[in-house]
Write a protein that holds these residues in place. Structure first.
Motif, short mmCIF file in Angstrom:
data_model
loop_
_atom_site.label_atom_id
_atom_site.label_comp_id
_atom_site.label_asym_id
_atom_site.label_seq_id
_atom_site.Cartn_x
_atom_site.Cartn_y
_atom_site.Cartn_z
N ALA A 240 -3.18 -1.68 -9.83
CA ALA A 240 -2.25 -0.69 -9.33
C ALA A 240 -0.92 -0.48 -10.25
O ALA A 240 -0.62 0.65 -10.36
N ARG A 241 -0.57 -1.46 -11.15
CA ARG A 241 0.67 -1.35 -11.75
C ARG A 241 0.20 -0.52 -13.22
O ARG A 241 0.75 0.26 -13.58
N ALA B 243 0.32 8.53 -8.90
CA ALA B 243 1.11 8.19 -7.60
C ALA B 243 0.01 7.28 -7.03
O ALA B 243 -1.00 7.74 -6.27
N VAL B 244 0.26 6.04 -6.84
CA VAL B 244 -0.51 4.99 -6.38
C VAL B 244 -0.31 4.84 -4.85
O VAL B 244 0.80 4.36 -4.48
N PHE B 245 -1.40 4.95 -4.22
CA PHE B 245 -1.44 4.65 -2.78
C PHE B 245 -1.82 3.18 -2.67
O PHE B 245 -3.30 2.85 -2.86
N TYR B 246 -0.94 2.26 -2.26
CA TYR B 246 -1.31 0.87 -2.40
C TYR B 246 -0.85 0.11 -0.77
O TYR B 246 0.20 -0.30 -0.97
N PRO B 247 -1.65 0.56 0.07
CA PRO B 247 -0.92 -0.01 1.30
C PRO B 247 -1.46 -1.41 1.63
O PRO B 247 -2.01 -2.10 0.84
N MET B 248 -1.09 -2.10 2.83
CA MET B 248 -1.49 -3.41 3.30
C MET B 248 -1.87 -3.45 4.55
O MET B 248 -1.19 -2.87 5.38
N GLY B 249 -3.06 -4.20 4.99
CA GLY B 249 -3.31 -4.16 6.29
C GLY B 249 -3.28 -5.76 6.66
O GLY B 249 -3.49 -6.63 5.75
N SER C 202 -5.66 5.71 -5.24
CA SER C 202 -5.92 5.13 -3.95
C SER C 202 -6.58 3.72 -3.89
O SER C 202 -7.47 3.87 -4.28
N ILE C 203 -5.99 2.86 -3.12
CA ILE C 203 -6.68 1.39 -3.22
C ILE C 203 -6.95 1.25 -1.74
O ILE C 203 -5.95 1.31 -0.78
N ASP C 204 -8.06 0.89 -1.46
CA ASP C 204 -8.45 0.23 -0.01
C ASP C 204 -8.26 -1.31 0.11
O ASP C 204 -9.22 -2.07 -0.19
N THR C 205 -7.08 -1.61 0.11
CA THR C 205 -6.46 -2.98 -0.16
C THR C 205 -7.13 -3.95 0.87
O THR C 205 -7.16 -3.69 2.28
N PRO C 206 -7.85 -5.09 0.73
CA PRO C 206 -8.30 -5.85 1.59
C PRO C 206 -7.41 -6.52 2.74
O PRO C 206 -6.12 -6.82 2.17
N PRO C 207 -7.59 -6.48 4.16
CA PRO C 207 -6.58 -6.97 5.03
C PRO C 207 -6.82 -8.44 5.17
O PRO C 207 -7.88 -8.68 5.53
#
Length: 892
Positions: free
Chosen positions: A84-85, A93-99, A57-62
């Protein structure tokens, strides 16, 4: 095409139909085509059935939604996407959200400029309001001409504009090829973010970690808001030193030097260092301030600088942070003269008792600090208390990072969250600062040297985290205050909402046990009007994205997260504040790894930023060079390393992407219409095995590099070997692989074709994290599914196929071929020209290697007659020492 699942190995005796390759390969249009396919197929969708151990899981910068992204965003977000790739291909299982970080000052400023409005909370809501201006239509609206509107109207415009900006941001991210799961996205102003931010604050409040206090603090007079320590920038600011005389009882004077004479009426003491012999006789005595005639003590404090100015300074409430320190530690009175609007308070203070002092104050009342300074200096000249003329100087002054005027210090009631900056008694009996430093040591920083920035920041804190802001567009602080019998707020009686009611707006919602008609009435309540600092929300990004308090199943699968990617300049803000919130709420880190990107530098080696006006808009770059090319440039820079903006590097990346298309087409079609065989057992020729042995080494190095968060090393080793593969190996074996005349045993041709197919299949997966579009294009020529869902290559099956192959064989034979071709180039004849005979000298150790590939060397070098191979000890390269060329063919 085969639907056989891939397992990270080259399947034994796997056969797929003949590749379907376009007549002409091109990078043009790949972004649109494959983005459409990825969306339709859900290629990057997060698997909700995966356990926490199976998830990355990635805490993607918003990104801040305030107009447009710039090339610095493309740079750093590519680094995240590469990780991520890679992790997805490793079976995670990659959790890659966007904020979207859409609340706060940047959005407010953009709305003011874009629509020509400003917020006036005293105005009523107008449901039919239409903004007088829309960005891009005509000239910009001056601040003085902006139309005042209600807070609700203003917030509606903020939401409207951020939604438009976010659509543009998403389009650019998709074009860049970010493998984000767009089903998981959030806004820092959205309802889910509001719920999390308010709930976390209320929990901090219940545990005593959030508190309010009336105290002097930094204040931006332009934005009319308090500013936290993490938001400060020290900048050079021009000023003048004024030498001013204070009067002792015996008529003698003490001179001080100050850049802020307008604060003379706020002076509460003179302060010098206790070891300064010049002023030791004065400690414990008093002086009288010039013009204003106030009796003041002369005191000692170790923070006074003996070698600065006169060595003795006036302490005013408040001119700078040192004044605050002296005021607190020396227990001095508070005599403020500066208001929140940056002007001198209009009411004459009661501590000014002389007629001359009160008259002087009336001359400066209501003026800006600049005008007030002039008035005081004129008064000092008139009284004879200004010694000489003001002397110009440059001084370091605190600014709000988004502001353009020096910060002032005013006393106000604000909300704080404990962060180790001030001593408190913890429930667990431990020191919060020490605990937060310990958390930093637990965190894996990439690169590791970034850790010291975190530790230095925590070690240097001198105040708790000020989270309240006097702005409009943000998440409300969810409290009310009870009013006493006189209708005054009782700040010790804080009213809080039930968790089930969140999110709330105290300006319109009512606290439990009260009714709306009690708002503002004695015995009733009043709502908090301040909002939370944007970092108070962004510091909860892993909780917001992970579904804390709203989706327990998701939160259990993704939290704590694996990776926080971010820029180095916000270690002190975003990274630290996120660690604080996680430590206070969960007693643990919010993630395991922190990947810190460097900065993008312009041609003058200066950091690119919007404020400097030297940024490059990325969409034009992506369209001109192709997304893969721009990604290559970004991935060529290591984490934590500043990189130059280089179009030349993008051109190299485009060349690589095109070569992948062309070389793959060449390698995969040598069998014509025959099925493509990826069979390790078919690889029998020594040079084929040697190539696979070398490729196995590349896979091992690239894998280790990715595991160490060194994507640049992984790209570098894969790219270097790929060009050797194209320039040497492909050229050496192509005749055998084609076997057009059928003169060679079929096993020899099958060996080359299998080795080529296995190599291409491996290269595509090695390059997929960096060049997602070109690799996906080739993958679909002969396989189903996506290369980005294929497993990352492993070395074991390649080594099995290579058997005892020596990877140096390819290099040695490639050098020999280069020597043969050099002769033809110098003779300016076609490379198809044949040798009637040739003597080729090679390093002694290379003879045995080249002999194993002599057939391929003769074919590739067009040696028709005798090829004399001679080993020369001490030779460093292959050289043709004697030769005879046949009649030259015309160059094509």
């Amino acid at each position: 095409m085969s639907d056989a699942p891939l397992t990270g190995t080259v399947p034994e005796a796997e056969t797929v139909p003949a590749p379907q390759v376009p007549d002409k390969v091109s990078l043009d249009g790949l972004e649109d085509r494959w983005n459409t396919t990825w969306t339709q197929d859900g290629t990057y969708a997060f698997d909700r059935t995966a356990t926490r151990e199976q998830v990355y899981s990635i805490d993607t910068p918003p990104p801040t939604v305030s107009g447009s992204l710039h090339v610095g965003h493309v740079f750093s977000y590519t680094h995240t996407d590469v990780v991520a790739r890679y992790q997805r291909m490793r079976g995670k299982a990659v959790f890659y959200p966007m904020g979207w970080d859409d609340n706060g000052l940047p959005t407010e400023r953009r709305v003011q400029n874009y629509y020509g409005v400003r917020c006036d909370p005293s105005l009523p809501y107008d449901p039919a309001f239409t903004p007088p201006h829309v960005g891009g239509e005509g000239k910009s609206v001056k601040a003085a001409d902006q139309v005042p509107i209600s807070r609700k109207n203003f917030i509606e415009l903020c939401l409207r504009l951020t939604e438009e900006d976010e659509q543009q941001f998403e389009a650019l991210w998709r074009h860049l090829g970010l493998s984000v799961d767009w089903a998981h996205h959030y806004q820092t102003i959205g309802k889910e973010a509001q719920q999390v931010a308010q709930a976390a604050f209320l929990r901090n409040l219940a545990r005593g970690e959030a508190y309010q206090a009336a105290a002097p603090g930094l204040w931006d007079v332009t934005f009319q808001t308090a500013v936290a320590q993490a938001e400060l920038e020290a900048r050079d600011y021009p000023g003048f030193y004024h030498k001013v005389a204070f009067h002792q009882p015996d008529g003698s004077v003490v001179h001080i030097e100050t850049t802020r004479p307008e604060l003379l009426p706020a002076c509460v003491a003179l302060v010098a260092h206790p070891d300064d012999e010049r002023y030791q006789p004065l400690f414990g005595t008093t002086v009288t301030s010039p013009v204003f005639g106030v009796e003041l003590p002369v005191l000692a404090h170790p923070a006074a600088e003996m070698d600065k100015g006169a060595g003795i300074a006036m302490c005013c409430t408040f001119g700078d942070l040192t004044d605050v320190q002296w005021w607190r530690e020396l227990d001095l009175p508070t005599r403020p003269v500066l208001g929140r609007d940056g002007r001198i308070l209009r009411e004459t203070p009661d501590w000014l008792t002389t007629d001359a002092g009160r008259a002087a104050y009336e001359e400066m009342a209501g003026k800006t600090t600049f005008s007030a300074r002039k008035a005081v200096v004129d008064a000092l000249r008139a009284s004879g208390d200004l010694d000489g003329e003001p002397a110009p100087t440059q001084r370091k002054t605190n600014f709000f990072e988004k502001g353009d005027k020096p910060l002032e210090i005013v006393t106000s009631r604000q909300w704080y969250i404990r962060n180790g900056g001030r001593p408190h008694t913890e429930a667990d009996g431990e020191d919060l600062r020490a605990n937060l430093i310990a958390r930093g040591k637990e965190l894996d920083f990439h690169p590791d040297f970034m850790r010291v920035r975190y530790e230095n920041w925590v070690g240097g804190l001198n105040s708790d985290w000020l989270i309240s802001r006097q702005r409009f567009f943000g998440i409300a602080i969810p409290v009310w205050y009870a009013l006493d019998a006189d209708g005054e707020p009782d700040y010790d009686r804080v009213l809080t909402p039930d968790d089930a009611a969140l999110p709330v707006d105290p300006s319109t919602d009512v606290p439990p046990g009260f009714t709306e008609d009690q708002r503002g009435k004695p015995g009733g309540f009043v709502g908090e009007v301040d909002i939370m600092d944007t970092w108070a929300t962004s510091s909860l990004s892993p909780q917001i994205a992970g579904g804390w308090l709203r989706d327990a199943d998701l939160f259990e699968r993704v939290y704590p997260m694996d990776l926080r990617p971010q820029g180095q300049d916000i270690i002190r803000t975003w990274l630290f504040s996120t660690v604080v919130r996680a430590h206070l709420e969960f007693g643990a880190l919010p993630w395991k790894h922190a990947a810190i990107s460097g900065w993008i530098l312009d041609p003058d080696r200066k950091k690119m930023s919007k404020s400097k006006g030297n940024v490059v808009t990325p969409m034009g770059l992506l369209e001109e060079h192709g997304s893969d090319a721009v990604r290559y440039w970004a991935a060529s820079a290591r984490l934590g390393t500043d990189a130059a903006f280089e179009v030349g590097q993008m051109k190299i990346g485009r060349r690589l992407a095109i070569k992948i298309l062309n070389a793959s087409k060449f390698a995969l079609t040598m069998g014509g219409d025959q099925p493509l065989v990826l069979d390790p057992a078919a690889v029998t020729a020594p040079i084929d095995r040697a190539m696979l042995a070398g490729l196995a080494g590349v896979v091992e190095v690239a894998t280790a590099a990715f595991e160490a968060y060194d994507h640049t090393r992984a790209l570098e080793v894969a790219e270097t070997f790929f060009w050797t593969f194209c320039d040497d190996y492909l050229e050496l074996v192509k005749d055998r692989a084609y076997n057009r005349d059928g003169e060679l045993p079929e096993t020899d041709a099958a060996s080359a074709r299998a080795a080529l197919a296995i190599a291409v299949d491996t290269f595509l997966r090695l390059f997929a994290p960096v060049l997602p579009f070109a690799t996906e294009e080739v993958w679909h020529w002969y396989r189903t599914g996506s290369v980005h869902r294929a497993p990352w290559p492993t070395a074991t099956p390649l080594r099995t196929a290579a058997a005892d192959g020596d990877p140096t064989l390819v290099d040695a034979t490639g050098q020999a071929l280069a020597a043969l071709r050099k002769i033809k180039s110098e003779a300016k004849v076609s490379q198809r020209t044949t040798y009637a005979r040739v003597r080729l000298e090679v390093p002694g150790a290379a003879v045995a290697l080249v002999e194993q590939a002599l057939g391929d060397l003769r074919a590739a070098g067009r040696v028709r007659g005798e090829l004399e191979l001679v080993g020369v000890d001490g030779a460093e390269q292959a050289t043709v020492t004697d030769h005879e060329l046949d009649a030259a063919e015309p160059r094509r």
